[in-house]
Each structure stands twice: as C-alpha cells, then as structure tokens.
Design a protein around this motif. Sequence first.
Motif, PDB file in Angstrom:
ATOM      1  N   ASP A   1       0.819  -1.216   0.000  1.00  0.00           N
ATOM      2  CA  ASP A   1       0.000   0.000   0.000  1.00  0.00           C
ATOM      3  C   ASP A   1       0.853   1.266   0.000  1.00  0.00           C
ATOM      4  OD1 ASP A   1       0.976  -0.276   2.499  1.00  0.00           O
ATOM      5  OD2 ASP A   1      -0.916   0.126   3.553  1.00  0.00           O
ATOM      6  N   LYS A   2       2.171   1.088  -0.075  1.00  0.00           N
ATOM      7  CA  LYS A   2       3.024   2.258  -0.047  1.00  0.00           C
ATOM      8  C   LYS A   2       3.875   2.413  -1.295  1.00  0.00           C
ATOM      9  CE  LYS A   2       3.559   2.169   4.955  1.00  0.00           C
ATOM     10  NZ  LYS A   2       4.402   1.652   6.020  1.00  0.00           N
ATOM     11  N   SER A   3       3.938   1.396  -2.082  1.00  0.00           N
ATOM     12  CA  SER A   3       4.860   1.509  -3.219  1.00  0.00           C
ATOM     13  C   SER A   3       4.258   0.888  -4.463  1.00  0.00           C
ATOM     14  CB  SER A   3       6.204   0.855  -2.899  1.00  0.00           C
ATOM     15  OG  SER A   3       6.019  -0.507  -2.610  1.00  0.00           O
ATOM     16  N   SER A   4       4.692   1.380  -5.576  1.00  0.00           N
ATOM     17  CA  SER A   4       4.191   0.870  -6.846  1.00  0.00           C
ATOM     18  C   SER A   4       5.277   0.929  -7.904  1.00  0.00           C
ATOM     19  CB  SER A   4       2.976   1.685  -7.308  1.00  0.00           C
ATOM     20  OG  SER A   4       3.362   3.011  -7.586  1.00  0.00           O
ATOM     21  N   VAL A   5       5.064   0.117  -8.923  1.00  0.00           N
ATOM     22  CA  VAL A   5       5.931   0.127 -10.099  1.00  0.00           C
ATOM     23  C   VAL A   5       5.052   0.441 -11.296  1.00  0.00           C
ATOM     24  CG1 VAL A   5       7.361  -1.294 -11.614  1.00  0.00           C
ATOM     25  CG2 VAL A   5       7.558  -1.548  -9.148  1.00  0.00           C
ATOM     26  N   LYS A   6       5.555   1.294 -12.166  1.00  0.00           N
ATOM     27  CA  LYS A   6       4.776   1.659 -13.353  1.00  0.00           C
ATOM     28  C   LYS A   6       5.609   1.429 -14.597  1.00  0.00           C
ATOM     29  CE  LYS A   6       2.409   5.327 -10.914  1.00  0.00           C
ATOM     30  NZ  LYS A   6       2.137   6.764 -10.869  1.00  0.00           N
ATOM     31  N   LEU A   7       4.959   0.941 -15.618  1.00  0.00           N
ATOM     32  CA  LEU A   7       5.612   0.762 -16.915  1.00  0.00           C
ATOM     33  C   LEU A   7       4.673   1.300 -17.979  1.00  0.00           C
ATOM     34  CD1 LEU A   7       6.907  -2.915 -16.581  1.00  0.00           C
ATOM     35  CD2 LEU A   7       8.313  -0.842 -16.526  1.00  0.00           C
ATOM     36  N   SER A   8       5.238   1.898 -18.984  1.00  0.00           N
ATOM     37  CA  SER A   8       4.386   2.337 -20.088  1.00  0.00           C
ATOM     38  C   SER A   8       5.156   2.286 -21.394  1.00  0.00           C
ATOM     39  CB  SER A   8       3.857   3.752 -19.847  1.00  0.00           C
ATOM     40  OG  SER A   8       4.891   4.691 -19.959  1.00  0.00           O
ATOM     41  N   ALA A   9       4.405   2.103 -22.454  1.00  0.00           N
ATOM     42  CA  ALA A   9       4.994   2.121 -23.795  1.00  0.00           C
ATOM     43  C   ALA A   9       3.946   2.679 -24.733  1.00  0.00           C
ATOM     44  CB  ALA A   9       5.399   0.706 -24.224  1.00  0.00           C
ATOM     45  N   GLY A  10       4.376   3.414 -25.686  1.00  0.00           N
ATOM     46  CA  GLY A  10       3.398   3.987 -26.600  1.00  0.00           C
ATOM     47  C   GLY A  10       4.017   4.451 -27.895  1.00  0.00           C
ATOM     48  N   LYS A  11       3.220   4.379 -28.926  1.00  0.00           N
ATOM     49  CA  LYS A  11       3.622   4.889 -30.230  1.00  0.00           C
ATOM     50  C   LYS A  11       2.758   6.112 -30.517  1.00  0.00           C
ATOM     51  CE  LYS A  11       5.131   4.297 -34.661  1.00  0.00           C
ATOM     52  NZ  LYS A  11       6.492   4.151 -35.125  1.00  0.00           N
ATOM     53  N   HIS A  12       3.390   7.140 -31.047  1.00  0.00           N
ATOM     54  CA  HIS A  12       2.675   8.387 -31.297  1.00  0.00           C
ATOM     55  C   HIS A  12       3.019   8.898 -32.687  1.00  0.00           C
ATOM     56  CE1 HIS A  12       1.911   8.886 -26.878  1.00  0.00           C
ATOM     57  NE2 HIS A  12       3.019   8.136 -26.829  1.00  0.00           N
ATOM     58  N   TYR A  13       2.042   9.498 -33.334  1.00  0.00           N
ATOM     59  CA  TYR A  13       2.277  10.138 -34.637  1.00  0.00           C
ATOM     60  C   TYR A  13       1.926  11.615 -34.561  1.00  0.00           C
ATOM     61  CZ  TYR A  13       3.095   5.812 -37.188  1.00  0.00           C
ATOM     62  OH  TYR A  13       3.636   4.648 -37.649  1.00  0.00           O
ATOM     63  N   GLN A  14       2.678  12.400 -35.306  1.00  0.00           N
ATOM     64  CA  GLN A  14       2.395  13.833 -35.410  1.00  0.00           C
ATOM     65  C   GLN A  14       2.479  14.210 -36.885  1.00  0.00           C
ATOM     66  OE1 GLN A  14       4.285  16.360 -32.528  1.00  0.00           O
ATOM     67  NE2 GLN A  14       4.220  18.160 -33.836  1.00  0.00           N
ATOM     68  N   TYR A  15       1.390  14.797 -37.394  1.00  0.00           N
ATOM     69  CA  TYR A  15       1.317  15.082 -38.831  1.00  0.00           C
ATOM     70  C   TYR A  15       1.543  16.550 -39.147  1.00  0.00           C
ATOM     71  CZ  TYR A  15      -0.795  10.466 -38.824  1.00  0.00           C
ATOM     72  OH  TYR A  15      -1.019   9.119 -38.655  1.00  0.00           O
ATOM     73  N   ASN A  16       1.796  17.319 -38.133  1.00  0.00           N
ATOM     74  CA  ASN A  16       1.765  18.752 -38.312  1.00  0.00           C
ATOM     75  C   ASN A  16       2.843  19.374 -37.434  1.00  0.00           C
ATOM     76  OD1 ASN A  16       0.887  21.221 -38.943  1.00  0.00           O
ATOM     77  ND2 ASN A  16      -1.150  21.008 -38.029  1.00  0.00           N
ATOM     78  N   ASN A  17       3.766  20.077 -38.031  1.00  0.00           N
ATOM     79  CA  ASN A  17       4.904  20.583 -37.263  1.00  0.00           C
ATOM     80  C   ASN A  17       5.013  22.093 -37.362  1.00  0.00           C
ATOM     81  OD1 ASN A  17       6.503  17.930 -36.638  1.00  0.00           O
ATOM     82  ND2 ASN A  17       5.903  17.820 -38.772  1.00  0.00           N
ATOM     83  N   ARG A  18       5.634  22.652 -36.355  1.00  0.00           N
ATOM     84  CA  ARG A  18       6.068  24.052 -36.416  1.00  0.00           C
ATOM     85  C   ARG A  18       7.583  24.033 -36.357  1.00  0.00           C
ATOM     86  NH1 ARG A  18       2.806  25.071 -31.959  1.00  0.00           N
ATOM     87  NH2 ARG A  18       4.679  25.625 -30.848  1.00  0.00           N
ATOM     88  N   VAL A  19       8.203  24.527 -37.405  1.00  0.00           N
ATOM     89  CA  VAL A  19       9.656  24.506 -37.465  1.00  0.00           C
ATOM     90  C   VAL A  19      10.162  25.923 -37.269  1.00  0.00           C
ATOM     91  CG1 VAL A  19      11.641  23.945 -38.899  1.00  0.00           C
ATOM     92  CG2 VAL A  19       9.599  22.534 -39.007  1.00  0.00           C
ATOM     93  N   GLN A  20      11.072  26.052 -36.356  1.00  0.00           N
ATOM     94  CA  GLN A  20      11.524  27.387 -35.990  1.00  0.00           C
ATOM     95  C   GLN A  20      12.390  28.009 -37.076  1.00  0.00           C
ATOM     96  OE1 GLN A  20      12.114  28.025 -31.874  1.00  0.00           O
ATOM     97  NE2 GLN A  20      13.984  29.131 -32.229  1.00  0.00           N
ATOM     98  N   LEU A  21      12.092  29.257 -37.405  1.00  0.00           N
ATOM     99  CA  LEU A  21      12.892  29.973 -38.400  1.00  0.00           C
ATOM    100  C   LEU A  21      13.782  30.998 -37.714  1.00  0.00           C
ATOM    101  CD1 LEU A  21      13.357  30.402 -41.455  1.00  0.00           C
ATOM    102  CD2 LEU A  21      11.595  32.145 -41.378  1.00  0.00           C
ATOM    103  N   ILE A  22      13.221  31.762 -36.837  1.00  0.00           N
ATOM    104  CA  ILE A  22      13.991  32.786 -36.136  1.00  0.00           C
ATOM    105  C   ILE A  22      13.730  32.631 -34.647  1.00  0.00           C
ATOM    106  CG2 ILE A  22      14.197  35.255 -35.687  1.00  0.00           C
ATOM    107  CD1 ILE A  22      13.556  35.763 -38.579  1.00  0.00           C
ATOM    108  N   ASN A  23      14.785  32.586 -33.886  1.00  0.00           N
ATOM    109  CA  ASN A  23      14.639  32.488 -32.442  1.00  0.00           C
ATOM    110  C   ASN A  23      14.846  33.860 -31.848  1.00  0.00           C
ATOM    111  OD1 ASN A  23      14.509  31.801 -29.809  1.00  0.00           O
ATOM    112  ND2 ASN A  23      16.525  30.829 -29.734  1.00  0.00           N
ATOM    113  N   PHE A  24      13.810  34.656 -31.859  1.00  0.00           N
ATOM    114  CA  PHE A  24      13.966  36.040 -31.466  1.00  0.00           C
ATOM    115  C   PHE A  24      12.711  36.525 -30.751  1.00  0.00           C
ATOM    116  CE2 PHE A  24      13.435  40.526 -33.094  1.00  0.00           C
ATOM    117  CZ  PHE A  24      14.194  41.080 -32.099  1.00  0.00           C
ATOM    118  N   GLY A  25      12.179  35.697 -29.882  1.00  0.00           N
ATOM    119  CA  GLY A  25      11.017  36.148 -29.134  1.00  0.00           C
ATOM    120  C   GLY A  25       9.745  36.076 -29.958  1.00  0.00           C
TER     121      GLY A  25
END
Lengths: 710, 295
Positions: A437-461
């Motif tokens: 009741d005091k301790s636990s073990v967690k495991l996870s695995a997952g596959k994720h897809y992303q179809y839409n990106n924001r690519v940085q052009l200028i790093n200026f605020g």
Amino acid sequence: MRCFLTFSIFLFYAIGFAQTKYQVLKDTTDSSSIVHKVQEIPEIEVSSKNPLSNIKSGSGGVFIDVPKLKKLPSILGDSDPFKALQYMGGISQASDASANIHVRGGENDQNLILLNGSPVENPTHILGLFSVFNPDLIDQMQYLKAGIPAEYGGRLSSVIDVKNFINPPLNTELSGNIGLIASRLSLKSRIGNRFSYYAAARASYIQYVVMPLLLKLGVDPQLTQNSFEYYDVNAGFNYYFGTGTKLSAHYYRGQDMIQIAELSQFSFEGNSSRWGNHVLGMQLSHVFSDQFSMLHHLNFSGFDLNSTMNWLANDYRINTDKKSYNYKADFIYLAGKHNIKTGLEASFEKQLPITIRTESYDLQTDFRYNRFLSGAVYVRDEWEMGPLLLNVGIRSSFYHKLQTYTSSDNSELNAIDRAKSYLGLEPRLSSRLMLDDKSSVKLSAGKHYQYNNRVQLINFGLPIEIFVATSSVTRPSSLWHFSGGYFRSLYNNHWEVSAEVYYKSFSNLLEYGGTLSDLFSVTAIEQLMYAGKGHAYGTELMLRKNFGKIAGWINYTLGWNYRQFDDINDGKRYLASNDRRHDLSAILMYNITPRWNVSATFVYATGNRLNLPRSWYIIDDKVVLEFSGYNAFKMPDYHRLDVSLTYKLPQWQNIHSELNLSIYNLYNRANPFEVHYSTKAKEENNYDYKIAMTYLTPILPSISWTFHLK
Amino acid sequence: MDFSFKISMRNPHILLLGVLILLVGCYPDIDYISKGYTQKIIVEGRIESGKYPKIYLSLNVPLSETVDSTTIRDKVIRHAKVTVSDGDVEEILTSKWDVEHFPPYVYFGTEIKGQTGKTYYLKVEYGEEYSGEHAIKSETTIPLDFQIDSVYIEPTAIDSLRTLSVAINIDKNRKNAYRIYTRKSKDKRYIETPIVFNSDFSLDGLQKFTLSPLPNKNDSSFAEGKYFAVGDIVDIKAVAIDSTATQFFKDLTMFSIIAGNISINEIKPLSSNVTEPGFGIWYGCAVQTKKIIIR
C-alpha cells in the motif's frame, strides 16, 4: 482541494445523478473521468491532502494543484500556473523568460496544449513572460509526459490539459488584478441553478503608462518608442439540462503586439508584429446511466501572425496563419473492473507555412495554404485487477493532405504537392502494480504520430515559425516512448520518492534546411526541410515532502538527447539544441506561523546547445561568419533561486488580505536569454568580433498586496 | 445575489523596474574559445566584360582573435601567384595595394579582358603548401550581353526626392541575375541595391526593378536613403551574373544581415565555387551602364 471536492459532490447532486455507488469526482466535461468508482475514493482522500501524489495514479501524468502552483514566486510578481510547470519533473525550460516547453527531449511543437479540449497553438504572451491562460479562470491542469492514453493524439511528447471554469461559483464572483503593466477582470456567475457563465479580459497598456514614466525618468526616448502589448478575452457558459445533459462553451481570443521603432543591433527598423490565438469550443455531455456516458466536442482553433519590418530600406510583410476545425466524441462505459473509453475525432486544417513579401510585391514567397484532413478512432480499457491497474489502448490515426497547387510543369513541385494519405497505428500501454500500500511500479509504452509541425525559423522572441504539414516528401513524425518507474511513500505518506527511466526514439523530425533567401526561390516549403531521427533517454528522480510545516520537492533529471540528420553535420549524430544533461528543480514551502509562510524555488539546468562561429572573413565588403560543428557550443548553465514571503494580514471587517514579498533570481545570476556576436566598438576597421549574451532578468524583487472582499 | 469581490494590486515600482530591465538588457561577454579553427584562403575574384580580372585574397580570422586596423593587414595575402586563363591565353597577375577595398590588396591583369559568353579559369598558388596539385582553382563564364531597357523616375511623398527603377529585358533560360549599383554625383562610390531583392530565375521578359541603395554614414547621400534627389546625376551600373554567383551573393547578403544579429538556423555555409582549402567566389559579370539626371 476540500472545496473542490465539496463542490464536485454538490455538482453531482445538482445534476441529479447521486448514487451510492458512484460519485462524480471531477467536472463532467472532463472526459477522462466522468465517472469514477467508489473504491477510488481512498485515493482521493489522500490526494485531498496531497494533490501531487502519484503513487496510485495509472499513467505518467499528474493532476496539478493549481492553487499551490500559484503560490510559487514568479517573474514580475504575477503567478502563472502554466509557467510553473517548469518545476515538474521531465519538463525543461527553454531559456530565461520563455514558456517554451521541452518534455523529455521533445521539441516545443510536440506538446498538445488544450484549453477545455481545444488545441492552443501558441501558449505565451510577450516573449514568453506570461502564458495565454488567465490565472483567475484555471481550475484544473493535467500534465501527461508518459503513458499517454489513447484518447490523446496528434502530438508526440506531452499533453497539457488546462480546464477553465470547472467549478462555477455558487454566487456571483468578481475578481481582478490592477497593475502597472496590465490589468485583468473576470466575472463568474450563474442564473438559476442550471446556467452559469464567465467572462474575463486582460490587457496591457505599457505604452500609455510605463513608457511616459520611463521618459520622465530620463530613459532614452528611442527605447520608449518600442511597445509590447497584449490582450486576451475569455467567455463561456455551462448549462445543465437536468436530464443528465450538460452543454458548455468557451471562447478565447488573444493577441500580442510588438512595435520596435529601430533596432540597429538587429539590422531592421519599423518592426510591427501582431499574433494571437483564437479558440472557440463547445461540449455536450450526457450521462445515460451509471455505466454509460458520452461527450461531444466541437472546436475551432486558429493562430495567425502578421509582421511588418523594414530591412535594408525595404518594407517586408511576414504572415503565417493556421485554422483548425475539429469534432471529437468520447464514450465511456463502466463494466465491473473495466473503465472502457472509446471515441473518434475528425479535423480539417488549413495552414499557411509562411509568406514574406516586399511592400511593392517586388519579391515574395510562393507558399500557399496547405489543407488537410485528419482523424482518429481509439479505444482503451482501464482495467483494475487487484494491485494491477492496466490501461491498454489503441489509436488509429488518419491523415490526408489535399493538393495545394494546380498542376504545373514543375515535376519536383508536382511530386511534393500531390494528394497523400497516411495511416498510423498507435498502441498505448501503461500499467501500475501496487507492491504494497506504499509503493508501486509503473511501466508504459506507446507509439505516437504527429502530422503537423512548427519549425523554428527565427529564435527572437517572435513566434516566427514555419507550419509544415506532412506531405509526400515530409513523412509523419513518430515516436516510440518507453518509460518505467518506482514510486514509494514513506513515513505515513509524509514523504514520497520516485525514480523513473525513459527512452524515446523519434523518426522524421524536421529542421529547416535552407537559408532565408531560399524561401524566395522555392514554391513548396517542403523543399527546404531536412528530415532526421532522434533519440532521448534519461532518468528522473524525485523526493517530495507532502505535509507538515515544511513541504516541497526536488526533481532531478539526467538526460541525453541526440539528433541525426543526413543533411546536417555530415550525417553524424549530434546533440539536440535542447539537450540538458542535468536538470534540477527544487521547491521549499515553510509555514512559519499561521500568518507567515515562506517559499523558495531553485532551478538548475545544463545550458542549451547551439551553433556558434569559429572564424570570420570578409568578402564583397561583408563580414561572414564560419560555423563549427552542429550544436558544438553549449551555453552557460542556467540556475536561479527565487524566494517568496507571505504575511496574512489580520482580517478587517470583511476584507481578507495578504502581503507578499518575492525576489526573483535572488543571487543575481546572469542567465543567458540569447547569444549573439558583436563588435565592441562602432568605429570602422575594428574587427573585435565577440560572442556575447543577453540576459533578461537580474535580481528582481516584487511586492504585492492581495485582498478579498466578501 | 451575493457578490464576492477580490482585487489584488501589484507594486508599481517593481513592475517599472522590471520593464526597465527588459527594455535595456545587458551584454556581458562570455568565455568563448574558437573550436576547430582551420585556416582558409578567402578568394574574391571577378572579371567584368571589357575589363581586366581583379582578385582579392585573405585568410579567415579565428573568432577568439582580436584584430584591429593594423593587425588586420596580417590577414591579407600579398605573396600569392595568381593565374587567369581564357583557355588560350594564360596571364600571371600583378598586384598592388587597394585601400578602397578590403582586403586592401588586389591582384589584377593587364592582358586578358573579359568577354561576354566566354569562360575564364583561375588558379591561386600560395607558398609550398598551396601549389601544384594543391593550388586553389575555379572557373566562371561571363553571362551573355543584355540591355537596360528603360529607367523610371517616380515621385515620392517628399517633393525633392524620387524613386528610381530600371527595366531589364530578361531571358529566363539564361538563369542570370542582376546586381544593380547606383552612384550619385555627390558620392564617391557605387552603392548596390541588395541582390536578394531583384533576382528570381522565374522572371521572364521585361522586368522593372525598384532601386534601393543603402548609403552609410560616410556617404554624402546618407540622408536621402534609398531615394534620389532632384537634380542629381546618377550613374547606373547593371551587372549580369550566372546562377552560381547569384546563389552566392543572395546567401551572402542575407547571411551578413543575419550574422551577428538574429539567432537563426542560418548555418549552411555559403556555396563557394573555389576548390579547397580556398573558399569564396570567382565570377564573371556582363556590365551595362547608364547615366541619368533626376528630374
């Protein structure tokens, strides 16, 4: 938290679903937990004392105690729960005064940020100093960095789910903040028992108040011609039909405006930029029975940026735009020890990668709106078998890009532009095994897809980023994420420790591969993208004290983050710009007396990686810098200590108030905001080129007085 | 209806201090040592139609090295053997100081004059290390001849100033771009309209380009900016260059604007057409000139 529970129970009764077997523990618009089982109540009892406890939680996420985060000292005296996320494990702050979030080596555009279920593209105002979320309205935040269940998708690295107005007040409540830079006002009220609503607005007025004051103080008038302003408005309502049906809606519109009269340092003048988010959403929830409920979302999200700047005596207009229309339906079914959730979503999006043109149209980019459809169906089952809690799910995502250009004789463009579809299967698994009741073990695995990106052009605020959608040449970004951890509470749950490890393998990440001038010479933005892979791994350690006069926590992450692109660094592996070998955050809260309490936060992180030149030369009367290996340079380490002291003033009539003194960056660490190259002297023939950095926030004390009238 | 009301007020002086700091900023130097510096021979060479070739040679400078107006001369290469050939005739160039330029030392020819449509070969030998097989080589072709079709003088919001445009008849198939310079009578030098603003290989037929020279504070016409004063006599020089040189100068223009200023993913090196360990550009120019009076 107690109020929260009390209200939740009230809400439960109010909508007529009081059952002895089930209790509504959260707002019914929270699709992840419309109905919870009674056996989970002891856990809630624990979390009411310790809202950050995650020994028993099933995934790698936490519900964030918003009031607690609001008490942490923050920049310019304003508390911002979203900014305070940086103190959570696994999250690294990009740089000083930035709300960019990198979770376990992920990129800034890989976080799914939701406001009442609607995606928010740009979560910050004014150089990242403030978040777009109005602190007066936030009732709940959930942060998922691993074990992300199948109902969430579209972004690779994390989910930050912000919910406004979950707890409508019993009476009308007006709250506000009046400051020198900005003010905010919010109204929450109800009409009868069924209808509750809110409206809120924030606006800054630096150029009307601060700038004249600066002029009087003798500050260079040139500087006072610059202005930084923002505003946002929120409105929404909840309506309970009394038949187990609830309709709610929310609206958000925010905009940032920056005007820079002249910045010789940046070689341009007359810059004026406006950008902002637009969010409109509606939810309809219905509880059919004790076992079955559903929730429908209809969302619109938009982001646009319009900038004009004068470069080399030519006026330029820069524009990006994105609009997304989304429908989502969730169905929850409780059967014995199973909590089954299934649903679907469909989106139509159009986005303009970027346009840059001269005022006279002499020169302009040719990019046009990319349009695409995307969707997903998912099913997951949270299954409790004694000490084992399993969350097994699968998400099938679909993407279809529509043709943008009419067919031309440009074969390369035709190949890029043709309609293209992708299907992605995203299995998700997370498990928690209670060892005792005091301790636990967690495991996870997952596959994720992303179809839409924001690519940085200028790093200026300015958020000048390019929207790049998946096409026939830019394949979907994907991630395999494996995570595991051991969690234990000690001394009757007064203390809690955890150790987690993670491994992430990214595919088809994008980097902008052109120069600025290349933007004018291609028709499709995909022609300028480099694709590559990455992997990140590390371990996160946490020690937390939950109760007592002294409470707080320490999070430490040891991580590695690599990228490998065929076209960058001669194809050799290199450290990602957000590689952070060490990342530590510590919070200490000490209740000295019932009236006095003090808190302190400390953050330490290895500096970001970046490209810097190693030599320079002159050609055609211009100085050119020659760069060394990709990301071969490391910025100085980032560390900062903030402290806060609060004194609860004696109540006077019906006014409750408190005085707060906070000091940001107590030991005045010059943390780098950005790095650039400069010459020390202005005269000709002086070629003393140096690397220099800008730091934004030295020691910054602030004092505030807050009072409540009831 | 029961109202609960809460207002919090932040201390204005502290906010003021915060804004002040945000606006002013600070610029401390950071400890930096150039990593992996390798020496390069920087080559800037051109051959114009009707003129002799000119080549300037220098060395790149480590970023950690402070160079002033005296020590910068150590970076100028003055003892190289520079050879230009048109395939038939080969000429070893002579050299002299050229204080109007940086690097202030020029290798120039007296025999081979540029002709449109012809290819020219460059060879640079410097010490034993860069000679023979290790000599630096390049070649370029002067674009075919072209014409400035017309010049447009148009009013501005200020009575005494005009904008200037030129129209050039472009043959898309040549893949040439045009560097355009103007010299006002009050100035000593030609000032370029940045090439990035007028080069686009998809352009075809008669094209009008607005000129935007950028005088600096040492130029007499500084106050006029990109405009032209009524009564002024202006020399216009249009130079056609090939696609290799166009890409180089477009990148160079943007690079020099960006470098040192904005953090951008602008780390792709310029596209040199000179063999290693040399770096730079050897390019041919087809030149057309016009002299006009601003009215």
